[in-house]
Scaffold this motif. Structure first.
Motif, mmCIF file in Angstrom:
data_model
loop_
_atom_site.group_PDB
_atom_site.id
_atom_site.type_symbol
_atom_site.label_atom_id
_atom_site.label_comp_id
_atom_site.label_asym_id
_atom_site.label_seq_id
_atom_site.Cartn_x
_atom_site.Cartn_y
_atom_site.Cartn_z
ATOM 1 N N THR A 251 2.903 5.355 9.206
ATOM 2 C CA THR A 251 2.388 4.831 10.477
ATOM 3 C C THR A 251 2.128 5.971 11.453
ATOM 4 O O THR A 251 1.088 6.008 12.127
ATOM 5 N N ARG A 267 1.865 3.770 2.303
ATOM 6 C CA ARG A 267 2.443 2.671 3.077
ATOM 7 C C ARG A 267 2.288 1.353 2.313
ATOM 8 O O ARG A 267 3.190 0.501 2.330
ATOM 9 N N HIS A 271 5.368 -0.999 1.371
ATOM 10 C CA HIS A 271 5.372 -2.420 1.729
ATOM 11 C C HIS A 271 5.568 -3.282 0.480
ATOM 12 O O HIS A 271 6.303 -4.277 0.508
ATOM 13 N N ASP A 276 6.754 -6.947 1.177
ATOM 14 C CA ASP A 276 5.871 -7.352 2.278
ATOM 15 C C ASP A 276 4.435 -7.249 1.754
ATOM 16 O O ASP A 276 3.693 -6.306 2.061
ATOM 17 N N LYS A 278 1.686 -9.019 2.190
ATOM 18 C CA LYS A 278 0.547 -9.152 3.107
ATOM 19 C C LYS A 278 0.200 -7.811 3.743
ATOM 20 O O LYS A 278 -0.970 -7.420 3.814
ATOM 21 N N SER A 279 1.220 -7.096 4.209
ATOM 22 C CA SER A 279 0.990 -5.788 4.821
ATOM 23 C C SER A 279 0.462 -4.795 3.787
ATOM 24 O O SER A 279 -0.409 -3.978 4.084
ATOM 25 N N SER A 280 1.002 -4.882 2.586
ATOM 26 C CA SER A 280 0.547 -4.002 1.509
ATOM 27 C C SER A 280 -0.931 -4.240 1.213
ATOM 28 O O SER A 280 -1.723 -3.299 1.100
ATOM 29 N N ASP A 283 -3.173 -2.807 3.923
ATOM 30 C CA ASP A 283 -3.325 -1.350 3.832
ATOM 31 C C ASP A 283 -4.296 -0.955 2.718
ATOM 32 O O ASP A 283 -5.137 -0.068 2.897
#
Length: 309
Positions: A251, A267, A271, A276, A278-280, A283
């Protein structure tokens, strides 16, 4: 009728605390000293109370700029109750004021063994690292006094203290200090940061990821303006399965360079490891907008897609 002067240890300590809060440090110091004499005259062993009184008097000395007496009182406090955070922090501050940076480094480092989220110790370590590198050169670590190994019992004692003690000192972990973030690095600082980053890169090639993290961290003390230093340290954290730290570093890297492909990829990996998805996926999608034909990213997207469904 004249007011009754406090004569019990508890009353003397409470009166000292009140004077301290009002900025009357000399009066507070005298009250703590009297409480110590009363306690010692009683002959009953109360090392916790005695240690607190020494530590409190040390705080008065520190406020008045009497660093040598502060160090003496903190040392007395620590003889009674080893690895107590407040006297360690106060002694470190006194050593720092006297420019005894190796001794200050040892005390700050000891605090971080007990609780690695004490902000003042984190900031102290950053200041001391810079000062030691400037004064002793790149081999500064070899010239330090030995750092005591904190036993698990001391860590458990700190963790079992009332929450108000934690609120006072153990705040959220800071990254590189505010002063470092706000300081504009000189050309010399930028060059030192570059050399340290390259040393970190060489250690990564050798598989020495923990040592590489130390080099990248030192590099960031000199200049935290290069995105690649953060994304390189993130790679080390990934290898060591410290996924939250990897996310934080990526980040920071992306704040400096919004098109840092490695930061997006690492990242995304972190994630994914943290579940996680959704975040992965977000990205990876951002990465593929920059490099649509990035094979590893395409493969990772398929894996994350399956986890999402």
């Amino acid at each position: 009728m004249a007011p009754k002067f406090p004569d019990s240890v508890e009353e003397l300590r409470a009166a000292g605390n009140e004077r301290f809060r009002n900025g009357q440090y000399a009066e507070a110091s005298a009250l703590y000293g009297r409480a110590l004499r009363v306690l010692q005259a009683q002959g009953s062993s109360n090392p916790e109370e005695e240690s607190v009184l020494y530590s409190n008097r040390a705080a008065c000395h520190l406020k008045d700029g009497n660093c040598r007496d502060c160090i003496k009182d903190c040392t007395s406090a620590l003889v009674l109750i080893p690895f107590s955070i407040k006297p360690l922090l106060r002694r470190a501050s006194a050593y720092e004021a006297l420019e005894k940076y190796p001794m200050a480094y040892v005390d700050y480092k000891t605090v971080l063994q007990i609780d690695d989220s004490v902000t003042s110790a984190l900031e102290g370590i950053n200041r001391m690292t810079r000062a030691l590198m400037d004064s002793l050169g790149p081999e500064w670590r070899l010239k330090l006094p030995s750092i005591p190994l904190v036993p698990v019992s001391a860590q458990k004692r700190w963790n079992s203290l009332p929450s108000e003690n934690h609120k006072e000192m153990a705040k959220s972990k800071s990254k590189e200090t505010t002063t470092t973030k706000n300081r504009v690095p000189s050309a010399g600082d930028v060059e030192r940061a570059r050399v340290l980053k390259e040393e970190g890169n060489e250690l990564v090639k050798k598989g020495s990821h923990k040592k590489a993290i130390e080099k990248y961290s030192e590099s960031l003390l000199y200049s935290n303006l290069e995105s690649a230093t953060y994304s390189n340290r993130a790679l080390c954290y990934l290898v060591l399965k410290q996924y939250k730290e990897a996310v934080k570093d990526c980040t920071e890297a992306l704040k400096l360079d919004g098109k840092n492909v490695k930061a997006f990829y690492r990242r995304a990996q972190a994630h994914k490891a943290l579940k996680d998805y959704k975040s992965s996926f977000a990205d990876i999608s951002n990465l593929l907008q920059i490099e649509p034909r990035n094979g590893p990213a395409q493969k990772l997207r398929q894996e994350v897609k399956q986890s999402l469904h």
